[in-house]
Design an enzyme around this catalytic site. Structure first.
Site, mmCIF file in Angstrom:
data_model
loop_
_atom_site.group_PDB
_atom_site.id
_atom_site.type_symbol
_atom_site.label_atom_id
_atom_site.label_comp_id
_atom_site.label_asym_id
_atom_site.label_seq_id
_atom_site.Cartn_x
_atom_site.Cartn_y
_atom_site.Cartn_z
ATOM 1 C CG ASP A 32 -0.322 -0.481 2.421
ATOM 2 O OD1 ASP A 32 0.942 -0.302 2.826
ATOM 3 O OD2 ASP A 32 -0.958 -1.160 3.186
ATOM 4 C CG ASN A 53 -8.534 -1.979 12.094
ATOM 5 O OD1 ASN A 53 -7.433 -2.456 11.659
ATOM 6 N ND2 ASN A 53 -8.884 -0.722 11.541
ATOM 7 C CG HIS A 79 -5.566 -2.733 8.638
ATOM 8 N ND1 HIS A 79 -5.551 -1.340 9.104
ATOM 9 C CD2 HIS A 79 -4.174 -2.972 9.139
ATOM 10 C CE1 HIS A 79 -4.400 -0.895 9.570
ATOM 11 N NE2 HIS A 79 -3.848 -2.030 9.362
ATOM 12 C CD GLU A 84 -8.452 0.611 7.873
ATOM 13 O OE1 GLU A 84 -8.035 -0.120 8.576
ATOM 14 O OE2 GLU A 84 -7.824 1.924 7.971
#
Ligand code: PGA
Length: 241
Positions: A67, A136, A138, A143
């Protein structure tokens, strides 16, 4: 999923570094997918050290990173491209024409995502992909959401993700871009082998969910359970042992 637990984060970096270095040494050609963030720093330190001590050649290696931030130029200090240049590409000598990277400053970001998918496919896909995991759940910047993206896409970053990236931007969370480009779930799951690193007690809850829970878009990493060749490289704190 195979689970490997080591004493601490430096030990995870050393053992995974040694595992990857053996693959780099054994294969004339290798397509590697790579992560950024805090977790892989000991891995990249280990790879730099092993490269020097063993005289490891990276000539046959091509890389694709997961990313990049939108609006951050490749040579800006906060970019993931700059991070990789500093931590790995420069020190071990991976030339720019062997580096695949998303450009968050491309004029047409959707076209940039399509270009990246095509470049990975043209390289024959990723042989080995190293991943981190967010608190979280991801992976890359996929996400938690009611629906996930299959392919490389524009991703809005959640507050927890922006906060954990503030270090790249002088500690100021308001300077962290709100958007990034990220490989999608299918891009990730098509890698032939996936090595997920998680270290520190802060990752223990999400590692437990990944190990014991069902497959849900609320925990994008849970889709790794569908892949036949995934290993988790954990320290004792993240494994909660
Ligand atoms: P971290 O990020 O290594 O900085 O914890 C992991 C991730 O968000 O994938």
């Amino acid at each position: 999923m195979k689970i490997l637990v080591f004493d601490d984060a430096p030990a995870v970096g050393l053992r995974l570094g040694s595992y990857l270095a053996d693959i780099v040494a054994a294969r004339a050609e290798l397509v590697l997918g790579l992560p950024t963030g805090r977790t892989p720093l000991p891995l990249y330190a280990a790879l730099r050290q092993i490269t020097t001590t063993r005289g490891l050649s990276w000539a046959g290696v091509r890389t694709f990173n997961l990313d990049e931030f939108v609006g951050v130029a490749p040579d800006a200090p906060g970019s993931y491209r700059a991070y990789m240049q500093r931590e790995l590409f420069g020190p071990v000598g991976i030339p720019a024409d062997h580096v695949g990277f998303l450009d968050g400053t491309a004029a047409d970001l959707d076209a940039e995502c399509r270009r990246y998918e095509a470049a990975i496919a043209a390289a024959g896909g990723m042989d080995v992909l190293v991943l981190g995991i967010g608190t979280n759940g991801h992976i890359g910047f996929n996400e938690p959401a009611p629906a996930l993206h299959a392919r490389t896409h524009r991703a809005a970053l959640q507050a927890a993700t922006r906060a954990s990236n503030a270090g790249q931007f002088g500690g100021d969370v308001t300077c962290v871009p709100a958007e990034a480009l990220s490989m999608g779930m299918a891009t990730i799951l098509e890698a032939k082998e996936i090595l997920l690193m998680a270290t520190g007690a802060g990752k223990a809850p999400v590692v437990r969910q990944l190990r014991d829970g069902g497959i849900t878009t609320a925990l994008p990493a849970s889709f790794l359970q569908l892949h036949g060749n995934v290993s988790l490289w954990l320290d004792a704190a993240a494994a909660d042992v």
